[in-house]
Scaffold this active site. Structure first.
Site, PDB file in Angstrom:
ATOM      1  CD  GLU A 148      35.290  59.043  31.966  1.00 37.14           C
ATOM      2  OE1 GLU A 148      35.734  58.196  32.366  1.00 37.14           O
ATOM      3  OE2 GLU A 148      35.415  59.515  31.811  1.00 37.14           O
ATOM      4  CB  THR A 156      43.111  61.179  38.211  1.00 37.04           C
ATOM      5  OG1 THR A 156      43.098  60.352  37.228  1.00 37.04           O
ATOM      6  CG2 THR A 156      44.513  61.159  37.534  1.00 37.04           C
ATOM      7  CB  ALA A 188      37.639  62.175  42.740  1.00 31.78           C
TER       8      ALA A 188
END
Lengths: 390, 249
Positions: free
Chosen positions: A253, A139, A137
């Protein structure tokens, strides 16, 4: 009816980087996806979720363990295994499943890299065995790509941190047991950010489900932290050293997202070829029309170029290099290829690509999340240009 | 007890096979190859017997070109302990395969040989039976369930009338049917571990077997293409066509 042409599988070109073990893993992944995911993909997407036991099934084939240290139940493997995993998962034509199933591949690397021994022992084996779910988490409602501006705070109080704020667009946000959260522990800017592991059930932590354009099978949430008390032992790495860990995480990612996008683009091509061989218009198969063949050629050209770029960068990463600019460009190359192929696929399917249930229809709804998530195309261009000194 | 599991490298079951233009067989160049699915069931059963403590070692054996080594690797990744590759470029027919397997069985002295009831390439359904005859061992073919108790094995067979259970004394031959089990995936950690398991390479000559074919292949042709259907206007027309064209009534 005359014989229908048998469906073709459009495989990636033979790669100089792949060994017999890579190919054996691709075989396992191909079967796993064909048996455990693909038959249910449409249902799961419509229902907005997939069964939790799929995490354990994925651990059975070694998918969840990929790239994590063996000492904590992982399987240390080169980046080509990750590419194979992402591209075989893409064959189900349901990116939402892969996104939630693999959310730990962005949630856990900071723990594996910088977490305390106790934290690693408690978190990694359980997640890599598919018994717990992990998420990342970063954003917030007020900042996304601008990571240095995050406003969620963690104030030290004795042996704990008190966390206040919120996070949004969090993949696996509804079901995650462990969430790696970027918080502000210091002053303004990138030097004041830390990573803290929040856990399901902590008082003051609540979640709201978000409905999305695509990726319906994945649970996405806004997370709310109202004076959540988190033990200081859940700090990942050193205080105020979070920005570096976050940036490190992005490379992996983006490589994984690029692989998945190219896989989805290839599936668009495959679906279109198979449909165009079967479908007849104006008295002949769709594929006999030059306008359609040109679409297929344009799709193949972009897919194979992107795949070559992907593999070359994976090789560089394998050599220990950190080609940040190139990975940004690759991600854009992949998402633009996906956008093109999804468009041409749905266009070639016509009405059959507009009704729900077709793989190309689902993929079409997944284009934007790839072009925005993990670094928006605009940010990628700017970052790449700056990295190259322009 | 040691288990011997012969595994065959065949064209992958997902591949639509194409007949070579000269009718000499099906095209295998550049075609994806995999383990015969019935042999996967055999490997799975053997590994389960080992996991139950009934068997102590599972040996996978494959016969043919060097690439059959990869088929053995698949068996090793599923849980077999070691492999034997009998390498030859010769075309192998069931009798030669059975003779080679007999030679291996005489060397390894397994308590049980489990193999697929047939291979999906030539569908011969012969090797298990020939091997039983050559060794003089009892056979339980088309197994849908096996249970070992001491020196005997109960094999439930799928036959036309239903299920038949035969009791065989060990050593014995079992050939597997589809419903015996659902083979596991070769997981990534096990694929990597399999690379370290030993594979011994032999030749037919070293085993004293001449694998030369005894059957001559005449020709291989594609099945006839399905014809387009016809619409009929009435029952009378349908009956007439069934009599005159389809010639079924």
């Amino acid at each position: 009816m005359p014989d229908r042409p048998a469906p073709l599988t459009i495989e990636p070109a033979p790669s100089p980087f792949l060994t017999a073990d890579h190919l054996a893993f691709r075989d396992t992944m191909r079967r796993f996806v064909a048996r455990e995911i693909e038959p249910f993909a449409s249902t799961w997407d419509e229902e907005g979720g997939f069964p939790r036991r799929l995490y354990e099934r994925a651990a059975d084939v070694g998918l969840l363990q990929l790239g994590f240290p063996a000492a904590y139940g992982g399987v240390e493997a080169d980046p080509f295994y990750g590419i194979i995993a992402a591209q075989e998962l893409a064959r189900a034509g349901c990116g939402g499943v892969a996104a939630s199933l693999l959310s730990h591949t962005i949630g856990l690397p900071p723990v594996a890299l910088a977490g305390s021994e106790a934290l690693k022992q408690r978190v990694l084996p359980a997640v890599l065995a598919g018994q717990r779910i992990a998420a990342l988490a970063i954003t917030e409602p007020g900042c996304g790509s601008d990571v240095a501006a995050i406003a969620t705070t963690a104030r030290r109080d004795g042996e704990d941190y008190i966390v206040n704020g919120s996070k949004t667009f969090i993949t696996s946000g509804m079901r995650a047991d462990f969430i790696t959260v970027a918080v502000r522990t210091g002053g303004e800017g990138r030097g004041g950010i830390s990573l803290l592991l929040l856990e399901a059930g902590m008082p003051g932590f609540s979640r709201t489900e978000l409905r999305k354009m695509g990726w319906w099978a994945s649970d996405t949430a806004t997370l709310h932290f109202d004076a959540v008390r988190v033990p200081a032992a859940n700090l990942i790495g050193r205080e105020n050293d979070g920005f570096r860990l976050i940036m490190h995480n992005f490379n992996r990612e983006r490589l994984g997202m690029a692989a998945g996008c190219i896989g989805s683009a290839r599936l668009c091509l495959e679906e279109t070829v198979n449909y165009a061989r079967m479908r007849r218009t104006f008295g002949r198969p769709l594929i006999a029309h030059q306008v359609v063949r040109h679409k297929l050629a344009d799709m193949a050209m972009r897919i194979e170029a992107s795949q070559a770029y992907l593999e070359q960068l994976a090789w560089q990463v394998m050599q220990g290099e950190n080609p940040v600019a190139s990975i940004c460009l690759l991600k854009n190359q992949a998402t633009l290829t996906l956008e093109f192929c999804a468009r041409e696929a749905v266009q070639s399917f016509g009405g059959a690509g507009y009704v729900r249930g077709a793989k190309v229809e689902r993929i079409y709804r997944e284009v934007r999340v790839n072009a925005i998530g993990g670094g928006a195309e605009e940010i990628m261009r700017d970052l790449a240009a700056r990295q190259m000194g322009w | 007890m040691k288990l011997l599991v012969p595994v065959k490298r065949v064209v992958d079951y997902n591949v639509k096979v194409r007949v070579r233009a000269d009718g000499s067989g099906v095209e295998t160049a550049g075609v994806k190859m995999s383990m015969n699915p019935f042999d996967e069931i055999a490997v799975e059963e053997a590994v389960r017997l080992k996991e139950k403590g009934v068997a102590s070692e599972v040996v996978a054996v494959s016969l043919g070109v060097a690439a059959c080594g990869e088929t053995i690797r698949t068996a090793l990744a599923m849980g077999a302990d070691r492999g034997i590759l009998v390498e030859t470029d010769a075309e192998l027919q069931p009798l030669a395969v059975a003779k080679l397997l007999r030679a291996i069985a005489e060397r390894e002295k397994p308590g049980l040989i489990i193999l697929g009831k047939q291979a999906i390439d030539d569908d011969m359904n012969a090797t298990g039976q020939m091997l039983a005859a050559l060794l003089g061992w009892p056979q339980g073919t088309f197994a849908s369930k096996v249970e070992i108790a001491g020196e005997t094995i109960a094999v439930t067979r799928e036959i036309d009338g239903g299920l038949e259970t035969v009791s065989l004394s060990l050593p014995a031959i079992v050939t597997t049917d589809l419903r015996l089990n659902e083979p596991r995936y070769a997981s990534l950690p096990n694929i990597m571990k399999a690379r370290k398991k030993p594979i011994e390479t032999l030749t037919p000559a070293a085993l004293g077997v001449d694998p030369a074919p005894r059957l001559a292949l005449v020709t291989v042709v594609e099945p006839a293409k399905r014809q387009a259907g016809k619409k009929v206007g009435s029952v009378a027309e349908l009956v007439a066509k069934l009599k005159t064209e389809a010639k079924v009534i």
